[in-house]
Enzyme design. Structure first.
Site, short mmCIF file in Angstrom:
data_model
loop_
_atom_site.label_atom_id
_atom_site.label_comp_id
_atom_site.label_asym_id
_atom_site.label_seq_id
_atom_site.Cartn_x
_atom_site.Cartn_y
_atom_site.Cartn_z
N HIS A 1 -2.88 3.17 -3.86
CA HIS A 1 -3.08 2.25 -2.45
C HIS A 1 -4.15 1.03 -3.10
CE1 HIS A 1 -7.31 3.83 -2.34
NE2 HIS A 1 -6.77 5.12 -2.76
N LEU A 2 -4.52 0.28 -2.16
CA LEU A 2 -5.18 -1.03 -2.41
C LEU A 2 -6.18 -1.02 -3.55
CD1 LEU A 2 -5.02 -3.89 -1.83
CD2 LEU A 2 -6.76 -3.66 -0.14
#
Ligand code: PEP
Ligand code: MG
Length: 624
Positions: A28-29
């Protein structure tokens, strides 16, 4: 590992590593941002590819768009003059990110720990605490550097067109099949050849169309998660691409090393077998994958370990205990060296005593039987000192074409002649086992569909011919007939009744035959009293029983039931206690040295396993 198409640049080299997103929260980010900051430090062309998309590894948005979740595989690729160093550094960076993410997740989840299913406590603490636990594929203890599987991509285009490459690949597989006919590997080459001969592939005329075909099949398998078959599709794709001049080869050191990879393609294991490999650690494989089967066949010390692993200069791989000890202390190395010497002595002694009886320390005799597939493996079982055959997987005799009644009778007769104790299992197709000439309706959940004994209803002619051949071959000799995938007493009663009718019709003897079942469906556990009244014997198929107990497909790429789970041992104990008929074990667990003492403690005195494992398990039990 997957093939990666390369844009060839003179003097530049392309290296790639397959990585897996292991963090339960996906890629994820935040971890992507750290990763991109790292890649930007390097001048080389760096890409990530997954789900048939290739993106710039220096672009946060491009990686985000891949929406990588736990279990996704990604290929990290570096193109440059000397790309290996950058590739290794970035791969390590990625693994560290995944590990940090996992730790964060575990901390958040600590409350749930009480529910974790316990692994049966059957391993004695031998090494220090700095070890990773896994499942042994093939035993042995080695000390060597840990080396990450790396592929070198080359593109030397030639003038072959797709159809020519296809036919050359088929010829090559045919040659491999013919030259390995005596070994268990032959079935894998045959399966690949059969895949390429499929009409759908034969009708394809371009590489693009073939790649779309492979992609479509892999995607459809992702829904049903037959990992072993996924590797098969990737392997035939690799074969065709190699014929077209686009090759991806494992780069291997020429001094002993322990290779680690998510998984290997069958063709890569064959290459590995000819290298200086000392051991193999797979992360995403399963004991039943083709890569694991081949590692066993090539006798390569190997384990499956799910933890994140980093390359290093020295590790102990103790596959006999299913352990990896990275960067071991001197004390651990001394322990490993002692164990290597002890193992050599045990191996030597096991070999000398392979034809002897197996009596454990308490004076109890244990019968060590063989799981076989054809006449060759029957002979191998004899040579390894098997006390008999506990499981003849008859479907292997049916593999390439349907054998006639005469052919079946002859092969059964030849096998029966070799042993006094013999258990033949009736055709067990369905689930992950298909036969090219048996028409099966498409099922959403084949493991829960037409399998094993259910073929008596769906394909009566094939089963009736098989029963006739078995009875003709036995001709008064004491044999056991075992039905697979039984879930109710009625199924057993019907299959036995069919056999008795055939015996009556063709005037064949049956009073020499005992009828039993494999216990591999959990419903049997709760009907054992009823089965006690009708069967002559049981054999527990722990491979399928584990799959159905945990509702995890045995070939699933990301979900894996613990093969030594306490739940399974509790079920085995319950079955042993409640059964009033002879009961043995023929699943993989019977050949795991760590498990044998526990099985004997429960009371089992008959275990059936791959022929190659027999001498060692006999000796392990003697030394108990
Ligand atoms: C089992 O399920 O444990 C077994 C021995 O049968 P197979 O692996 O052939 O399904
Ligand atoms: Mg089974």
């Amino acid at each position: 590992m997957n093939f990666f198409t390369n844009i060839f640049k003179p003097k530049e080299q392309t290296y790639t590593i397959v990585l897996t997103v292991t963090s339960p929260n996906g890629f994820h980010l935040r971890p992507i941002a750290s990763f991109v900051n790292e890649t930007k430090k390097y001048s080389e062309e760096i890409t990530l590819s997954s789900k048939e998309q290739r993106v710039d590894a220096k672009s946060i948005n491009a990686i985000l768009a891949l929406t990588l979740v736990a279990g996704d595989r990604i290929e990290l690729c570096v193109v440059g003059q000397e790309p290996q160093k950058t590739l290794y550094t970035l791969a390590n960076f990625f693994e560290e990110l995944m590990q940090t993410e996992l730790q964060k997740y575990q901390l958040a989840d600590i409350e749930l720990d009480n529910n974790i299913i316990e692994t049966a406590k059957i391993e004695k603490a031998i090494y220090s605490k700095q070890l990773l636990r896994g499942t042994s594929i093939y035993e042995g203890i080695v000390i060597a550097p840990l080396y990450r599987a790396t592929l070198k991509i080359e593109n030397k285009s030639n003038n072959l067109n797709f159809q020519e490459a296809l036919q050359k690949s088929i010829q090559e597989l045919d040659k491999l099949y013919e030259s390995h006919k005596q070994s268990a590997n032959a079935s894998i080459y045959l399966a690949h050849k059969t895949l390429l001969e499929d009409q759908e592939i034969q009708n394809i005329t371009t590489l693009d169309a073939f790649n779309i075909y492979i992609k479509k099949h892999i995607q459809s398998l992702q829904a049903t998660s037959f990992d072993a078959r996924r590797a098969d599709y990737l392997d035939i794709q690799k074969l065709i691409l190699a014929q077209l001049g686009q090759s991806s080869t494992l780069v291997l050191p020429d001094t002993p090393f322990i290779l680690f990879a998510d998984d290997l393609l069958p063709s890569e294991v064959a290459i590995l077998a000819k290298s200086a490999v000392a051991g193999v650690v797979l992360k995403k494989s399963s004991l039943l994958s083709h890569s694991a089967i081949l590692l066993k066949n090539f006798s390569i010390t190997s384990v499956i370990i799910r933890d994140t692993i980093f390359p290093n200069d020295e590790s102990i791989l103790d596959a006999s205990l299913g352990l990896l000890i990275p960067n071991p202390s001197q004390e651990d190395k001394d322990i490993a060296k002692d164990r290597i010497i002890k193992n050599q002595e045990i191996k030597h002694s096991a070999d000398l005593k392979k034809f002897d009886k197996t009596i454990n320390k308490n004076g109890k005799e244990v019968k060590i039987l063989a799981n076989i597939t054809n006449l060759e493996s029957a002979k191998e079982a004899k040579a390894q000192g098997a006390d008999g055959v506990g499981l003849l997987r008859s479907e292997f005799i049916f593999q390439s074409k349907e054998p006639s009644l005469e052919e079946q009778t002859k092969v059964y007769r030849d096998i029966f002649k070799l042993f006094d104790t013999i258990t033949i299992r009736t055709l067990d197709v369905g689930g992950d086992k298909e036969l090219p000439y048996i028409k099966m309706a498409k099922e959403a959940n084949p493991f829960l569909g037409i399998r094993g004994i259910r073929l008596f209803d769906s394909h009566p002619e094939i089963l009736q011919t098989q029963m006739k051949a078995i009875l003709r071959a036995s001709k008064g000799k004491a044999i056991k007939i075992m039905f697979p995938m039984v879930s109710t007493p009625k199924e057993f009663i019907n299959a036995k009744a069919t056999t008795l009718r055939i015996a009556q019709k063709y005037k064949l003897k049956v009073d020499n035959v005992k009828f039993g079942i494999m216990i591999e469906v959990p419903s049997v556990i709760f009907q054992i009293d009823a089965f006690n009244d009708i069967v002559d014997f049981y054999s527990i198929g722990t491979n399928d029983l584990t799959q159905y107990l945990f509702a995890i497909e045995r070939t699933h790429p990301t979900l894996h039931a613990d093969p030594l789970s306490k739940v399974l041992f509790d079920v085995l104990e319950l079955l042993y206690t409640k059964s009033t008929k002879p009961i043995s074990i023929c699943g993989e667990i019977a050949s795991i040295p760590q498990a044998s003492q526990r099985l004997l403690q429960i009371g089992f005195t008959s275990l059936s396993m791959a022929p190659a494992q027999i001498p060692l398990i006999k000796e392990t039990i003697r030394n108990g």
